[in-house]
Structures are given as structure tokens and as C-alpha cells.
Write an enzyme that holds these catalytic residues in place. Structure first.
Site, PDB file in Angstrom:
ATOM      1  N   SER A 280      -6.836  -8.717   7.255  1.00  0.00           N
ATOM      2  CA  SER A 280      -6.325  -8.970   8.601  1.00  0.00           C
ATOM      3  C   SER A 280      -5.703 -10.359   8.782  1.00  0.00           C
ATOM      4  CB  SER A 280      -7.411  -8.708   9.651  1.00  0.00           C
ATOM      5  OG  SER A 280      -7.795  -7.339   9.606  1.00  0.00           O
TER       6      SER A 280
ATOM      7  N   GLU B  22     -11.286 -10.268  -0.680  1.00  0.00           N
ATOM      8  CA  GLU B  22     -10.911  -9.421   0.452  1.00  0.00           C
ATOM      9  C   GLU B  22     -12.138  -8.645   0.914  1.00  0.00           C
ATOM     10  OE1 GLU B  22      -6.438  -8.346   0.435  1.00  0.00           O
ATOM     11  OE2 GLU B  22      -7.411  -6.982  -0.940  1.00  0.00           O
TER      12      GLU B  22
ATOM     13  N   GLY C  60      -7.501  -4.139   7.132  1.00  0.00           N
ATOM     14  CA  GLY C  60      -6.876  -3.147   8.002  1.00  0.00           C
ATOM     15  C   GLY C  60      -7.620  -2.898   9.306  1.00  0.00           C
TER      16      GLY C  60
ATOM     17  N   LYS D 235       0.852  -1.192   0.000  1.00  0.00           N
ATOM     18  CA  LYS D 235       0.000   0.000   0.000  1.00  0.00           C
ATOM     19  C   LYS D 235       0.898   1.256   0.000  1.00  0.00           C
ATOM     20  CE  LYS D 235      -3.618  -2.744   2.030  1.00  0.00           C
ATOM     21  NZ  LYS D 235      -4.836  -2.818   2.817  1.00  0.00           N
TER      22      LYS D 235
HETATM   23  P1  13P Z   1      -4.669  -5.968   5.817  1.00  0.00           P
HETATM   24  O1  13P Z   1      -3.857  -7.242   5.798  1.00  0.00           O
HETATM   25  O2  13P Z   1      -3.961  -4.803   6.384  1.00  0.00           O
HETATM   26  O3  13P Z   1      -6.026  -6.201   6.400  1.00  0.00           O
HETATM   27  O4  13P Z   1      -4.913  -5.576   4.271  1.00  0.00           O
HETATM   28  C1  13P Z   1      -5.376  -6.536   3.397  1.00  0.00           C
HETATM   29  C2  13P Z   1      -5.246  -6.016   2.028  1.00  0.00           C
HETATM   30  O5  13P Z   1      -5.934  -5.080   1.630  1.00  0.00           O
HETATM   31  C3  13P Z   1      -4.251  -6.628   1.146  1.00  0.00           C
HETATM   32  O6  13P Z   1      -4.398  -6.212  -0.168  1.00  0.00           O
END
Ligand code: 13P
Length: 236
Positions: A196, A160, A166, A9
Site C-alpha cells: 500500500s 512486504e 492491496g 501483477k
Molecule cells: P500494493 O502496492 O497494491 O499493496 O501491492 C504491493 C505489492 O505486492 C508489490 O509487489
């Protein structure tokens, strides 16, 4: 064989990305681990890394163009410079934070699939849809396949759920298997789970029926944790 992907990200600098990739590369190089590992750094950190064959660098996003006037975007000329042939498309943050429509997402998919890119295509429902039940959730997810060639040979899917990204709230095993089994029954492509995922739960999640690996944000940004995630899933 598990597929393990790290989505940086908006995290890491050129320097810390290089150190991360070299560290993971050394780890894979000195082990017999055959998992397919992907890292999606920020585009400012792209470089020509010399990696083992099962470690691949990808782009988190790019525009459906070779070059042109699209302020703030990159195209394939910029990706070619680093031999990047892997891209994330349809990530929840592109859809829900940056406002990318299904039409734009599908256009991007068509453009990059025609060029043979490996595409990790993301789908997933927001909380208010999940709360309406499984039928509505599936309907929402089906809409995210409009305009997408699900027979594309270089396709990996990632489920997802937006509410799990997140937030520290991982989907339950039942949530994951009920969605994955339906998607898998319609589309025979590798299907990752994301939302997560962390060191402590990655093996359990990746061992579930219909789960071929994980796409990880937060818990993958520390290299020692990411290596542990690879370690924990190496025999799956
Ligand atoms: P998290 O692992 O921080 O929840 O994010 C998942 C994600 O969006 C991976 O592309």
C-alpha cells in the site's frame, strides 16, 4: 539513490504496457533522475523495449528451467528472447495465493542466481503472525530465508507484509523500521518496503532508516502516479 519498482501483477495489456514503459522512459530520459527504476509487467507484454540504463524490465515469475514440460510456466528461453535478466522471487501472491512452498521458492532462487539474474526477493508475514508480536514475525520471516544465499551479489530484498498488500493499510513507520533494522543488521543488501505504498506516502517511507526504496502494486499502475512516485523520491 532510491530503488523504485512497479509490479503490474495481472494488469495491463501489451498495448498499455508499451505505452507505460515508453512514457516512463521518456520521463527518465528527459530528467536527471538517477533512481533505479524497475517495471514487472505480465509476461504476455514482454517486448524488446529500448530503455535508459536506469529503467529495467523484469519478470514477475518464471520456472526454474530453460525450457521443458511445465504447462503455464515460462523459462529462460522465453526470458532471453527479451534480454530479461531480472526476476521477482517469493512474492506474497506466489506463496499465499499460488501455494509456492519455501522449498520451491529456494530452488527458483538457486537456479536464477546461478544464471546471474538480478533477484528481488520478497518476504513478509500474514496478519495472524503479526498479531502474535515481533518475535514471531521475525521467526516467520527468517523461515523465508531458508535455502536462500543472502550473500548473492545481485540481490535486492523486499519486505512486504501480507496484510498491507492491496489492502490500503500501510505498515506504520515503526512496523517498517523495526523489521527493516533487524533484517539489515543480518543481511547487507538493499531492502525495499512494499504494501500500500502510494504517491502520498512514498517519500516518507523511503526516507525511513533501513529503507532503500519501494515495491509498488496498485498505486503504480497509472503511469502519471508512477512518475510522481519517482519524482517524489528522486533526491533520496
Ligand atoms: P500494493 O502496492 O497494491 O499493496 O501491492 C504491493 C505489492 O505486492 C508489490 O509487489
Amino acid at each position: 539513490m532510491a530503488i523504485i519498482a512497479s509490479n503490474f501483477k495481472t494488469n495491463h495489456t501489451r498495448k498499455s504496457t508499451a505505452s507505460f514503459i515508453n512514457n516512463v522512459n521518456d520521463y527518465l530520459n528527459s530528467s536527471a533522475i538517477k533512481s533505479e527504476v524497475y517495471v514487472f509487467p505480465s509476461s504476455t507484454s514482454f517486448d524488446s523495449f529500448n530503455t535508459v540504463s536506469n529503467l529495467t524490465l523484469g519478470a514477475q515469475n518464471a520456472y526454474a528451467t530453460a525450457k521443458g514440460s511445465f504447462t503455464g510456466e515460462i523459462g529462460t528461453e522465453q526470458l532471453d528472447e527479451f534480454a530479461i535478466k531480472t526476476i521477482l522471487i517469493g512474492h506474497s501472491e506466489r506463496r499465499h495465493v499460488l501455494g509456492e512452498s519455501q522449498e520451491e521458492t529456494a530452488k527458483k532462487f538457486t537456479f536464477y542466481s546461478e544464471l546471474g539474474y538480478k533477484i528481488i526477493y520478497c518476504i513478509g508475514e500474514p496478519l495472524e503472525v503479526k498479531q502474535q508480536g515481533i518475535e514471531q514475525t521475525l521467526e516467520y520471516v527468517y523461515e523465508q530465508f531458508v535455502g536462500i544465499d543472502t550473500n548473492y551479489e545481485n540481490l535486492i530484498l523486499a519486505y512486504e507484509p501480507v496484510w498491507a498488500i492491496g489492502t490500503g493499510v500501510t505498515a506504520s513507520n515503526t512496523d517498517i523500521t523495526s523489521i527493516h533494522s533487524v533484517i539489515k543488521s543480518k543481511i547487507s543488501k538493499p531492502l525495499l518496503y512494499g504494501g500500500s505504498v502510494k504517491v502520498a506516502n512514498v517519500a516518507e517511507i523511503c526516507a525511513l532508516d533501513g529503507v532503500d526504496g519501494a515495491l509498488i502494486g496498485t498505486a503504480s499502475w497509472k503511469v502519471e502516479d508512477f512518475k510522481q512516485i519517482i519524482e517524489n523520491t528522486k533526491d533520496l
